[in-house]
Write a protein that holds these residues in place. Structure first.
Motif, PDB file in Angstrom:
ATOM      1  N   GLU A 242       0.999  -1.197  -0.194  1.00  0.00           N
ATOM      2  CA  GLU A 242      -0.291  -0.096  -0.142  1.00  0.00           C
ATOM      3  C   GLU A 242       1.196   1.110  -0.159  1.00  0.00           C
ATOM      4  OE1 GLU A 242      -3.852  -0.462   2.448  1.00  0.00           O
ATOM      5  OE2 GLU A 242      -2.627  -0.857   3.391  1.00  0.00           O
ATOM      6  N   ILE A 243       1.929   1.363   1.083  1.00  0.00           N
ATOM      7  CA  ILE A 243       2.820   2.056   0.102  1.00  0.00           C
ATOM      8  C   ILE A 243       3.169   2.414  -0.360  1.00  0.00           C
ATOM      9  CG2 ILE A 243       5.269   2.829   1.700  1.00  0.00           C
ATOM     10  CD1 ILE A 243       3.960   1.768   4.310  1.00  0.00           C
ATOM     11  N   ALA A 244       3.882   1.363  -0.722  1.00  0.00           N
ATOM     12  CA  ALA A 244       4.326   1.259  -2.220  1.00  0.00           C
ATOM     13  C   ALA A 244       3.599   1.960  -3.409  1.00  0.00           C
ATOM     14  CB  ALA A 244       4.762  -0.184  -2.581  1.00  0.00           C
ATOM     15  N   ALA A 245       2.198   2.060  -3.240  1.00  0.00           N
ATOM     16  CA  ALA A 245       1.519   2.149  -4.628  1.00  0.00           C
ATOM     17  C   ALA A 245       1.245   3.678  -4.211  1.00  0.00           C
ATOM     18  CB  ALA A 245       0.026   1.687  -4.671  1.00  0.00           C
ATOM     19  N   LEU A 246       0.967   4.592  -2.905  1.00  0.00           N
ATOM     20  CA  LEU A 246       1.120   5.915  -2.254  1.00  0.00           C
ATOM     21  C   LEU A 246       2.675   5.973  -3.638  1.00  0.00           C
ATOM     22  CD1 LEU A 246       0.100   5.532   0.914  1.00  0.00           C
ATOM     23  CD2 LEU A 246      -1.282   6.468  -1.263  1.00  0.00           C
ATOM     24  N   ALA A 247       3.410   5.655  -2.981  1.00  0.00           N
ATOM     25  CA  ALA A 247       5.009   5.704  -3.567  1.00  0.00           C
ATOM     26  C   ALA A 247       5.484   6.763  -4.927  1.00  0.00           C
ATOM     27  CB  ALA A 247       5.964   5.654  -3.018  1.00  0.00           C
ATOM     28  N   SER A 248       4.297   5.211  -5.741  1.00  0.00           N
ATOM     29  CA  SER A 248       4.789   5.499  -7.308  1.00  0.00           C
ATOM     30  C   SER A 248       3.677   6.706  -7.795  1.00  0.00           C
ATOM     31  CB  SER A 248       4.547   3.863  -7.853  1.00  0.00           C
ATOM     32  OG  SER A 248       3.182   3.336  -7.563  1.00  0.00           O
ATOM     33  N   SER A 249       2.375   6.349  -6.819  1.00  0.00           N
ATOM     34  CA  SER A 249       1.255   7.783  -7.375  1.00  0.00           C
ATOM     35  C   SER A 249       1.689   9.323  -7.262  1.00  0.00           C
ATOM     36  CB  SER A 249      -0.188   7.459  -6.594  1.00  0.00           C
ATOM     37  OG  SER A 249      -0.583   5.742  -6.612  1.00  0.00           O
ATOM     38  N   GLN A 250       3.103   9.407  -6.211  1.00  0.00           N
ATOM     39  CA  GLN A 250       3.698  10.953  -6.318  1.00  0.00           C
ATOM     40  C   GLN A 250       3.738  10.628  -8.630  1.00  0.00           C
ATOM     41  OE1 GLN A 250       3.447  12.296  -3.886  1.00  0.00           O
ATOM     42  NE2 GLN A 250       1.734  10.290  -3.340  1.00  0.00           N
ATOM     43  N   HIS A 251       4.723   9.831  -9.073  1.00  0.00           N
ATOM     44  CA  HIS A 251       4.551  10.513 -10.766  1.00  0.00           C
ATOM     45  C   HIS A 251       3.076  10.185 -11.368  1.00  0.00           C
ATOM     46  CE1 HIS A 251       8.089   9.257  -9.824  1.00  0.00           C
ATOM     47  NE2 HIS A 251       7.678   7.470  -9.450  1.00  0.00           N
ATOM     48  N   LEU A 252       2.521  12.012 -10.892  1.00  0.00           N
ATOM     49  CA  LEU A 252       1.377  12.292 -11.294  1.00  0.00           C
ATOM     50  C   LEU A 252       1.964  12.670 -13.295  1.00  0.00           C
ATOM     51  CD1 LEU A 252      -0.551  13.528  -8.432  1.00  0.00           C
ATOM     52  CD2 LEU A 252      -0.844  11.177  -9.144  1.00  0.00           C
ATOM     53  N   CYS A 253       3.353  14.189 -13.465  1.00  0.00           N
ATOM     54  CA  CYS A 253       2.688  13.839 -14.192  1.00  0.00           C
ATOM     55  C   CYS A 253       3.508  12.753 -15.591  1.00  0.00           C
ATOM     56  CB  CYS A 253       3.800  14.613 -14.551  1.00  0.00           C
ATOM     57  SG  CYS A 253       6.148  13.779 -14.664  1.00  0.00           S
ATOM     58  N   GLN A 254       3.143  11.410 -15.254  1.00  0.00           N
ATOM     59  CA  GLN A 254       3.289  10.264 -16.238  1.00  0.00           C
ATOM     60  C   GLN A 254       2.224   9.707 -16.203  1.00  0.00           C
ATOM     61  OE1 GLN A 254       7.541   8.709 -16.406  1.00  0.00           O
ATOM     62  NE2 GLN A 254       7.656   9.253 -14.148  1.00  0.00           N
ATOM     63  N   GLY A 255       1.167   9.826 -14.991  1.00  0.00           N
ATOM     64  CA  GLY A 255      -0.519   9.185 -14.747  1.00  0.00           C
ATOM     65  C   GLY A 255       0.097   7.915 -14.283  1.00  0.00           C
TER      66      GLY A 255
END
Length: 838
Positions: A242-255
């Motif tokens: 869950e933490i990992a998904a939140l971390a990768s979700s910071q790459h918003l400019c890449q969708g």
């Protein structure tokens, strides 16, 4: 200021909406900090770009193992696309750097970089390493290893498969494979720090490297380790994935905003070098990660292990005497590496245990070298610990204020001090953009900055205190704290910027005939009561008047716009114009670009202030263009430059809009990937074409992001075909077609001067209804004829193109303008052709 898409941000913790806010740890957070304090081991993850990192493994190492964990991204992702705003190239690199830092704030890793410039997609590591300066990138990697001192290194990509994936990917793995041995060799790269030999090198393998899950299940795993990255953390109330998904979700400019996952999830790493652990579920098996690792650490470990075993969640302040005792012992360690790391960690824990709130805030968000700012210190002890505030210092101790105040339980102390930023202070803009770069490398003059994720802040409050009679210094970056009625409390970094900046809003100015143009220059004051003059530097064959313009600006932050008349030469010509501001006896040549999104700290970026001027011979037919935005490009602004009237059509309004009034409708890049409404509105667009309209669809990606299968009137299959060499030869294979004849005669010269690439995601299959216009290919590859396809549909024309017009038009490439104008003019041969008005 760049505007964010706020609705994307509900995926992340609320604290990341206030990216500069001070940390306010609860008892469970403090306990986890103590656990990390008692682990002396490090891991480094290596790949090429932002979003390459495996956040599941980084989060596992940092949160479950408690290891010092860093991600070394060789580039900052400058060569990609932006799904949330207009930033591209250098500015995109700034945005993606901050998204990586936001991800690390979630997964608790650290972030490192090299000087490599992401020049765009590369098909082979040989090409990558011919454009990057391999020696410099290798030295940066060695420097990172010798500085961070990882026990284990984990590669994201396989060094054994060149040509099977992005050349940057494989190059990162190949260089890491070499660097593992070089880092420990004292005779190599002597200026990058003391030798350090990591213990193990792994490859983070997965089923997709084996071509499928079934193949991976059958694979020999005797040389692999497996860890469960789905482990649950009761103290956090979240699973690692869950933490990992939140971390990768910071790459918003890449969708990359995505749903979180839970449950057991194996992650595999294959040993490449070093000894294979006996415990194949423990990456650090056989490596001493206790306090006995360092000389003098045994006594420290005994104290801190007792704190961990008997931690008081109800009253962490009871541990302060023991923590202060350990702190003083850590200060005596000879191992400077672990001493530096553990002093910072234990200071944070002592502050947290005492409920000590320390914040230094400026009354403004910026000043200039030699400028003065009011700094407010807030100090609050929320425990019964004996704490005194001794002094506060700035500018490395050159400016010191004695305070000598006792901090009683929950009795706040506020102090305000006038602080001058030294004249020799450097600007806080991204350091890698301060000097001209090459296609493959950024230039960094100060070696101490190499590898750092961002420019260090140069206004630091050093707060001297005593806790239980023992001295301790705490540092706080000076920040700007403010509020908005609709946002609440907000923070900005405190910046050091020039007294004045100037910019030319239109980065490309097209002169389509001999007429002069008024070119505005925006002057922005970085201080109050600023006066001076501005002039333009320009090419010899151009003319500019007047020679200079005086200005007077009263308020800091205020802007004034002045205009110069720019006259092109009679012949086709390209060049640059640059504003030069003279003020206070100095010349200023930077422009200030501000980037503001809620998931990252506010960014102030200084760039050389310049704009391109292009005189070209171009004709067009038609006037009115409809534009449907996709993932973001500057096509509308570019078309307005050559006299088109461009109207943006909201996707939801397509069926309510009189489409017949448009000579052509253009869809932005990746429109079918990101705009849900197109799946419902496509019939209206195709009906417009059938009735005689022209529809131009720019590139869309193949695969999971395509929102509709019916984006074309006839069969069309998008592939991953691309031509990455911007200088690759282009042949016209439909010489008689109007697209290369009307209203502008297109020749192979029109493909000179293109930037970054020819194009991407070309179709590789299509019905006979389409006519391919061009053929191009990278060296050693077969010809690609799907870059520009046109089909007659009813009375109108449908055009699909993977050519990178979204890069070429904003870059002012003349041939790209001429070809795009022909696309907009198709079917209008009977209409009178007009000379484009400049």
């Amino acid at each position: 200021m760049r505007k964010p898409y706020s609705f994307l941000l509900f995926l992340v913790f609320s604290l990341f909406l206030k990216a500069q806010a001070p940390e306010k740890p609860a008892s469970t957070d403090i306990y986890e900090k103590v656990q990390k304090l008692n682990f002396l081991g490090s891991a480094m993850y290596i790949a090429a770009h932002p979003d390459d990192e495996n956040t599941r493994l980084i989060a596992y190492l940092a949160n479950h193992i408690k290891a010092q964990t860093a991600y070394l991204s060789l580039t900052r992702g400058d060569g990609g696309q932006n799904l949330i705003g207009p930033e591209l190239r250098e500015l995109l690199g700034v945005l993606r750097t901050q998204e990586l830092l936001a991800a690390r704030r979630v997964d608790r890793g650290k972030q490192l970089f090299s000087r490599a410039n992401d020049f765009g997609f590369s098909k082979h590591p040989d090409e990558t390493l011919s454009i990057w300066d391999k020696s410099l990138v290798m030295s940066d990697m060695i420097r990172a290893i010798r500085t961070f001192k990882p026990d284990v290194i984990i590669n994201r990509f396989d060094h054994r498969t060149p040509g099977s994936t992005h050349g940057h990917h494989t190059a990162s793995a190949m260089m890491s494979f070499e660097a593992f041995d070089i880092a420990g060799n004292p005779s190599k790269y002597k200026n990058t720090g003391k030798p350090w030999q990591p213990k193990r090198l792994f490859f983070n393998t997965s089923w997709w490297f084996y071509g499928g899950r079934e193949n991976f299940e059958k694979a020999d795993k005797s040389n692999m380790l497996s860890v469960d990255v789905g482990v649950y953390y009761p103290l956090k109330g979240r699973s690692n994935n869950e933490i990992a998904a939140l971390a990768s979700s910071q790459h918003l400019c890449q969708g990359f905003g995505r749903l979180s996952t839970r449950g057991s999830q194996p992650e595999y790493i294959e040993l490449l070098k070093g000894d294979l652990p006996k415990d194949k579920n423990n990456i650090f098996d056989g490596i001493n990660t206790t306090w006995t690792r360092v000389q003098g650490g045994k006594a420290i470990g005994a104290i801190l292990e007792d704190v961990e075993q008997n931690f008081s969640f109800k009253d962490p302040a009871t541990h302060i005497p023991k923590l202060m005792e350990a702190y003083q012992l850590i200060e005596t360690l000879e191992d400077e590496h672990w001493k530096t790391i553990k002093l910072k960690e234990i200071k944070d824990i002592i502050v947290a245990c005492s409920g000590l709130y320390l914040e230094a805030t400026a009354n403004d968000a910026s000043t200039y070298p030699g400028g003065t700012v009011t700094v407010a210190l807030e100090a609050l002890n929320r425990s019964d610990a004996d704490i005194a505030l001794k002094s506060i210092a700035f500018n490395n101790g050159a400016t010191t204020f004695q305070l000598d105040k006792e901090l009683k339980n929950n009795q706040k102390v506020n102090e305000e001090k006038e602080v001058m930023v030294t004249d020799d202070s450097s600007f806080t803009s991204p350091y890698w953009l301060l000097a001209p770069s090459t296609l493959g490398m950024y230039t960094v003059a100060d070696e101490a900055l190499i590898g750092k994720p961002e420019t260090p802040r140069n206004l630091i409050a050093s707060i001297a205190m005593s806790i239980h009679g023992k001295p301790i210094d705490i540092e706080r970056e000076v920040v700007c704290r403010y509020s908005k009625p609709d946002k609440g409390e907000l923070y900005k970094p405190f910046e050091v910027l020039p007294k004045v900046t100037a910019s030319i809003p239109n980065k490309v100015n097209i002169f389509a005939n001999g007429a002069s143009k008024e070119v505005p220059v925006t002057i922005k004051a970085g201080k109050a009561d600023l006066s001076g003059s501005v002039k333009l530097a320009y090419p010899n064959d151009w003319q500019v008047s007047p020679s200079s313009i005086a200005f007077d600006i009263k308020n800091k932050g205020e802007e004034k716009i002045v205009s110069f008349t720019v006259t092109p030469p009679s012949a086709q010509s390209e060049g640059k114009i640059s504003p030069i501001v003279e003020a206070n006896g100095k010349s200023y040549t930077h422009e200030l670009v501000e980037i503001g999104y809620e998931h990252i700290p506010f960014q102030s970026v200084l760039l050389p202030s310049e704009a391109k001027v292009v005189k070209l011979d171009i004709q067009k037919a038609g006037e009115n263009i409809g534009y449907i935005a996709g993932a973001g490009d500057a096509i509308p602004e570019s078309l307005k430059q050559i006299g088109y009237n461009v109207v943006t059509i909201a996707p939801e309004e397509i069926d309510k809009t009189d489409l017949e009034k448009f000579d052509a409708i253009v869809l932005g890049i990746r429109a079918y990937n990101v705009v849900d409404a197109l799946k419902f509105k496509q019939p209206h667009l195709l009906d417009y074409v059938q009735q005689g309209g022209t529809m131009i669809v720019q590139y869309n990606t193949s695969g999971r992001w395509r929102k509709t299968r019916v984006m074309a009137p006839f069969d069309l299959k998008i592939s991953r075909d691309r031509v990455t060499d911007e200088n690759a030869p282009v042949s016209i294979i439909a010489n008689g077609h109007s697209l290369v004849n009307f209203p502008n005669k297109i020749t192979e010269k029109d493909f000179d001067g293109w930037v970054q690439e020819r194009g991407l995601y070309f179709p590789n299959e299509w019905s006979d209804d389409y006519t391919p216009i061009l053929s191009t290919n990278d060296k050693g590859e077969s010809a690609k004829t799907g870059s520009l396809l046109v089909a007659k549909y009813g009375e109108g024309h449908y055009i699909y193109t993977g050519l990178s017009f979204f890069r070429e038009l904003p870059a002012g490439v003349p041939g790209a303008y001429r070809l795009f104008t022909n696309m907009l003019s198709i079917g209008k041969n009977q209409v009178s052709t007009k000379k484009v008005k400049g």
